[in-house]
Design an enzyme around this catalytic site. Sequence first.
Site, PDB file in Angstrom:
ATOM      1  N   ASP A  89       0.852  -1.182   0.000  1.00 54.58           N
ATOM      2  CA  ASP A  89       0.000   0.000   0.000  1.00 54.58           C
ATOM      3  C   ASP A  89       0.893   1.239   0.000  1.00 54.58           C
ATOM      4  O   ASP A  89       2.098   1.158   0.203  1.00 54.58           O
ATOM      5  CB  ASP A  89      -0.983  -0.007   1.162  1.00 54.58           C
ATOM      6  N   SER A  90       0.303   2.377  -0.236  1.00 60.47           N
ATOM      7  CA  SER A  90       1.104   3.575  -0.520  1.00 60.47           C
ATOM      8  C   SER A  90       1.677   4.255   0.710  1.00 60.47           C
ATOM      9  O   SER A  90       2.559   5.094   0.605  1.00 60.47           O
ATOM     10  CB  SER A  90       0.243   4.587  -1.271  1.00 60.47           C
ATOM     11  N   GLY A  91       1.154   3.910   1.883  1.00 58.20           N
ATOM     12  CA  GLY A  91       1.531   4.620   3.097  1.00 58.20           C
ATOM     13  C   GLY A  91       0.565   5.739   3.433  1.00 58.20           C
ATOM     14  O   GLY A  91       0.600   6.298   4.534  1.00 58.20           O
ATOM     15  N   GLY A  92      -0.307   6.061   2.494  1.00 58.06           N
ATOM     16  CA  GLY A  92      -1.238   7.166   2.703  1.00 58.06           C
ATOM     17  C   GLY A  92      -2.142   6.972   3.903  1.00 58.06           C
ATOM     18  O   GLY A  92      -2.333   7.885   4.707  1.00 58.06           O
ATOM     19  N   PHE A  93      -2.692   5.773   4.053  1.00 56.27           N
ATOM     20  CA  PHE A  93      -3.611   5.527   5.164  1.00 56.27           C
ATOM     21  C   PHE A  93      -2.917   5.704   6.503  1.00 56.27           C
ATOM     22  O   PHE A  93      -3.462   6.300   7.435  1.00 56.27           O
ATOM     23  CB  PHE A  93      -4.206   4.121   5.061  1.00 56.27           C
ATOM     24  N   ASP A 143      -2.538   8.462  -1.789  1.00 58.32           N
ATOM     25  CA  ASP A 143      -3.832   9.140  -1.728  1.00 58.32           C
ATOM     26  C   ASP A 143      -4.066   9.672  -0.330  1.00 58.32           C
ATOM     27  O   ASP A 143      -3.315   9.378   0.598  1.00 58.32           O
ATOM     28  CB  ASP A 143      -4.959   8.166  -2.103  1.00 58.32           C
ATOM     29  N   GLN A 194     -11.463   7.857  -4.302  1.00 60.72           N
ATOM     30  CA  GLN A 194     -11.822   8.500  -3.036  1.00 60.72           C
ATOM     31  C   GLN A 194     -13.024   9.422  -3.249  1.00 60.72           C
ATOM     32  O   GLN A 194     -13.495   9.593  -4.364  1.00 60.72           O
ATOM     33  CB  GLN A 194     -10.632   9.284  -2.474  1.00 60.72           C
ATOM     34  N   GLY A 221     -10.918   4.484   1.365  1.00 56.85           N
ATOM     35  CA  GLY A 221     -11.678   5.373   2.234  1.00 56.85           C
ATOM     36  C   GLY A 221     -12.977   4.800   2.744  1.00 56.85           C
ATOM     37  O   GLY A 221     -13.864   5.547   3.166  1.00 56.85           O
ATOM     38  N   ASP A 271      -8.316  -7.090   1.280  1.00 53.29           N
ATOM     39  CA  ASP A 271      -7.317  -7.253   2.339  1.00 53.29           C
ATOM     40  C   ASP A 271      -7.918  -6.746   3.625  1.00 53.29           C
ATOM     41  O   ASP A 271      -8.806  -5.881   3.612  1.00 53.29           O
ATOM     42  CB  ASP A 271      -6.029  -6.473   2.023  1.00 53.29           C
ATOM     43  N   CYS A 309     -12.623 -27.955   8.737  1.00 54.76           N
ATOM     44  CA  CYS A 309     -11.400 -27.247   8.366  1.00 54.76           C
ATOM     45  C   CYS A 309     -10.184 -28.180   8.358  1.00 54.76           C
ATOM     46  O   CYS A 309     -10.043 -29.025   9.234  1.00 54.76           O
ATOM     47  CB  CYS A 309     -11.164 -26.090   9.340  1.00 54.76           C
ATOM     48  N   CYS A 311      -6.968 -26.891   8.299  1.00 54.76           N
ATOM     49  CA  CYS A 311      -5.802 -26.071   8.622  1.00 54.76           C
ATOM     50  C   CYS A 311      -4.898 -26.802   9.624  1.00 54.76           C
ATOM     51  O   CYS A 311      -5.330 -27.776  10.255  1.00 54.76           O
ATOM     52  CB  CYS A 311      -6.234 -24.715   9.185  1.00 54.76           C
ATOM     53  N   CYS A 314      -6.598 -27.196  13.118  1.00 51.45           N
ATOM     54  CA  CYS A 314      -7.750 -28.096  13.210  1.00 51.45           C
ATOM     55  C   CYS A 314      -7.366 -29.555  12.973  1.00 51.45           C
ATOM     56  O   CYS A 314      -8.019 -30.472  13.488  1.00 51.45           O
ATOM     57  CB  CYS A 314      -8.828 -27.665  12.219  1.00 51.45           C
ATOM     58  N   HIS A 340      -5.290 -20.624  11.439  1.00 50.77           N
ATOM     59  CA  HIS A 340      -6.672 -21.048  11.187  1.00 50.77           C
ATOM     60  C   HIS A 340      -7.465 -19.966  10.467  1.00 50.77           C
ATOM     61  O   HIS A 340      -8.110 -20.239   9.445  1.00 50.77           O
ATOM     62  CB  HIS A 340      -7.387 -21.419  12.491  1.00 50.77           C
TER      63      HIS A 340
END
Length: 378
Positions: A89-93, A143, A194, A221, A271, A309, A311, A314, A340
């Site tokens: 990600d861009s780092g903006g958040f 952004d 946005q 956003g 994500d 499951c 995993c 489990c 899990h």
Amino acid sequence: MYKLIKQEGRARLGEFETVHGTIKTPVFMNVGTSAAIKGGVSTGDLMNIKCQVELSNTYHLHIRPGDELIKELGGLHKFFNWEGPILTDSGGFQVFSLAKLRKITEDGVYFNSHMDGKRIFMGPRESMRIQANLGSTIAMAFDECVENPAEYKYAKNSSDRTVRWLKICKEEMEKLKKEPDAVNPNQLLFGINQGSTYHDLREKNMKEIAELDLDGYAIGGLAVGESADVMYDIIDTVEPHMPKDKPRYLMGVGTPVNILEAVYRGIDFFDCVMPSRNARHGNLFTWAGHMNLNNNKYERDPRPIDAECDCPACKRYSRAYIRHLFKAREILGMRLCVLHNLYFYNTLMEKIREALAEGRYESFYREMRERLAKRVDD
């Protein structure tokens, strides 16, 4: 290159070819903020739990250990030994959520590091340079993520500035990929829509960024204060204007039900830190609903977390044992639960793709959104 294989309503089954492998969509990207999944999960584990894409954070890796150091060591893939696709990600958040003191200008943002208070500047050019040093498969444009609700005037100015920053990101990325020592000359760039919760701003923004012919497009956003219904409404507004031949990414979302709803509305990439964060506190997702393993009723429960499951947790351990690990503050309990939850999310996406391939997503969506919203009652 994105290939749309099949569509049911607005839900899309596709493949996205990258220099680090083909991504089958819809897909959930497993979040490893600082080039590691919190909870003691290795890249070998990620392969075993069906992870297709790992997501790392530009801001955090710039702060520590430093993007230039990572470039010196061969880029992010070599740094933490992951051969598959990586999205950064861009780092903006983080600039807007972690930094308490910040000043926004047309060129970027001045802010104080959350680590040591050091004064830092980041703008579209700086974000692209950092991500080029990391050499990720997919870089996100820089952004501004505004908190919801936001005043209309501020949201409009922010949305317009994000478009201007995106144009700079595209220009800078093209330049960086041509440098002789570029870590990844095939790095892809996704733009971000946005406009807060205002339909006219979202629509205008999406139309403008679609004209830039980027490698993919994200809706940003959201999941930052608004209700789920508002989020779905915004997706409905934006999706018709998103290019059909490019992947669509809903950033930071979300619960299994959120994902089912967004796939239904035409989204391809997801994500969220939720599955791993919840797991570290014993809150788990299962095919019968969600559960809190800390509850006393699981103290003597010999069953696996989820009988459906496969995993690592489990297949080998009981609810009683893993609960004991949490009570004893043993890191293994956290690790097993993270494995899990991520396995569950990756398997959910696999089942979504199977349903789309077989033309039965409508029925799958209606059954699963009811089932997965429940709390496990036994």
